[in-house]
Design a protein around this motif. Structure first.
Motif, short mmCIF file in Angstrom:
data_model
loop_
_atom_site.label_atom_id
_atom_site.label_comp_id
_atom_site.label_asym_id
_atom_site.label_seq_id
_atom_site.Cartn_x
_atom_site.Cartn_y
_atom_site.Cartn_z
N LEU A 74 0.18 11.91 -2.72
CA LEU A 74 -0.18 10.52 -2.44
C LEU A 74 0.55 9.51 -3.33
O LEU A 74 0.53 8.31 -3.03
N PHE A 80 -2.34 6.84 4.32
CA PHE A 80 -2.60 8.29 4.34
C PHE A 80 -3.16 8.66 5.71
O PHE A 80 -4.17 8.10 6.15
N TYR A 82 -4.75 11.75 7.68
CA TYR A 82 -5.34 13.05 7.35
C TYR A 82 -5.92 13.73 8.59
O TYR A 82 -6.75 13.15 9.31
N CYS A 112 -7.74 9.63 -2.57
CA CYS A 112 -7.32 8.30 -2.11
C CYS A 112 -7.96 7.21 -2.97
O CYS A 112 -7.31 6.20 -3.30
N THR A 115 -6.03 6.68 -6.06
CA THR A 115 -4.62 6.27 -5.90
C THR A 115 -4.60 4.79 -5.58
O THR A 115 -4.92 4.38 -4.45
N ILE A 118 -2.94 3.06 -2.30
CA ILE A 118 -3.41 3.32 -0.93
C ILE A 118 -4.10 2.08 -0.36
O ILE A 118 -5.06 1.56 -0.92
N VAL A 121 -6.53 4.45 5.03
CA VAL A 121 -6.60 5.87 5.38
C VAL A 121 -6.93 5.98 6.86
O VAL A 121 -7.86 5.32 7.35
N VAL A 181 -12.72 2.52 -0.21
CA VAL A 181 -11.47 2.92 0.46
C VAL A 181 -11.47 2.34 1.88
O VAL A 181 -12.45 2.48 2.62
#
Length: 301
Positions: A74, A80, A82, A112, A115, A118, A121, A181
């Protein structure tokens, strides 16, 4: 001219698991669009369809059960994608797969959250996390993203794919909200593919899905475009049901059965009852509104 809501600047994104059919197709399409892609794979040998000398492609040996390997993949990514691929030593869904999938979802969302680059997601879930519950026949409205499969119902009827997808997605949402997130989910229909077989775990309860008008499928290209669309459009939120085929007519069901079991005998001559069309009771309007502008933009790619 691109709609204002779409992000015009290709960025660095991570795709996991990039060795699956969806993952590898996503990597290919993102590279075509100018993204730098971190392809997170469990085995390097499975990305043979992609040119490893592409300067925008970086391959990472990454395992959803190895937290540090996710963090490494990442690094520097703004997005991202997934999707869960079952472990090679446990390819079939059973009553324990939900624990495996939940653990993987927890790991990737936690990574995530840790990070700071990011921005979004895109979590691949399934239509089976939407359609299964006791009162599904009596409800008057169509199924859409607001519906969730009932985990007790799934356990009772051993719908292990639906159970796994439901609890894994709920785990991801809980963690995403707790950690701040920005996540969207794609609840995909059964993905059309040449190697699709009757043993696919999505197909448990296929007859009931067919009669309920909720048996949905998605072409791989459409599914890939949907993932990129919900990533690029800054207005996206929540869940998106994704399909472009509904199996609700006898001829569609026969075609699918022949594709799944090509060696079986010729189907019987249709009776008058076989001309029935089951009312479609599942809606993907939320995604389709987004895809109109996206597909107009991709025509000139």
């Amino acid at each position: 001219m691109e709609p204002a809501s779409l992000n015009p600047t290709p960025k660095t994104v991570c795709v996991m698991d990039a060795s699956g059919r969806l993952g590898s197709s996503l990597v290919e399409r993102l590279l075509q669009k100018g993204y730098t892609v971190h392809a997170a794979v469990q085995t390097h040998g499975k990305l043979q369809s992609l040119s490893c000398d592409n300067k925008n492609l970086k391959i990472f040996r990454s395992d959803p059960f190895d937290y540090q390997s996710i963090i490494d993949a990442l690094k520097g990514c703004s997005g991202f994608f997934y999707s869960f691929e079952p472990p090679q030593d446990q390819p079939n869904y059973d009553e324990f797969m939900s624990d495996v999938e939940v653990r993987a979802a927890h790991n990737v969302l936690e990574a995530c959250a840790q990070t700071d680059t990011i921005e979004k997601v895109v979590f691949t879930s399934s239509a089976t996390a939407v359609i299964w519950r006791d009162d599904r026949k009596s409800t008057s409205s169509d199924f859409d993203e607001r519906n969730w499969s009932d985990v007790n119902f799934c356990r009772k009827f051993k719908l292990w794919h639906a159970l796994s997808k439901t609890v894994a997605e709920k785990t991801a949402w809980a963690l995403a909200m707790d950690r701040g997130v920005n996540m969207v989910s794609i609840n995909a229909g059964l993905v059309m593919s040449p190697d699709l077989s009757i043993t696919h775990p999505f197909l448990k309860g296929a007859a009931e899905m067919y009669e309920d008008g909720v048996f949905v499928m998605a072409d791989l290209k459409f599914l890939v475009d949907a993932h990129i669309c919900v990533f690029e459009d800054v207005s996206t939120y929540g869940r998106y049901l994704c399909f472009n085929h509904v199996i609700n007519r006898h001829e569609d069901a026969v075609k699918l059965a022949q594709m799944l079991t090509p060696s079986s005998a010729v189907p019987p001559t249709p009776s008058s009852e076989d001309s029935r069309i089951f009312l479609q009771r599942i809606s993907n309007k939320k995604l389709n509104k987004l895809m109109v502008d996206f597909e107009r933009g991709t025509d000139v790619d």
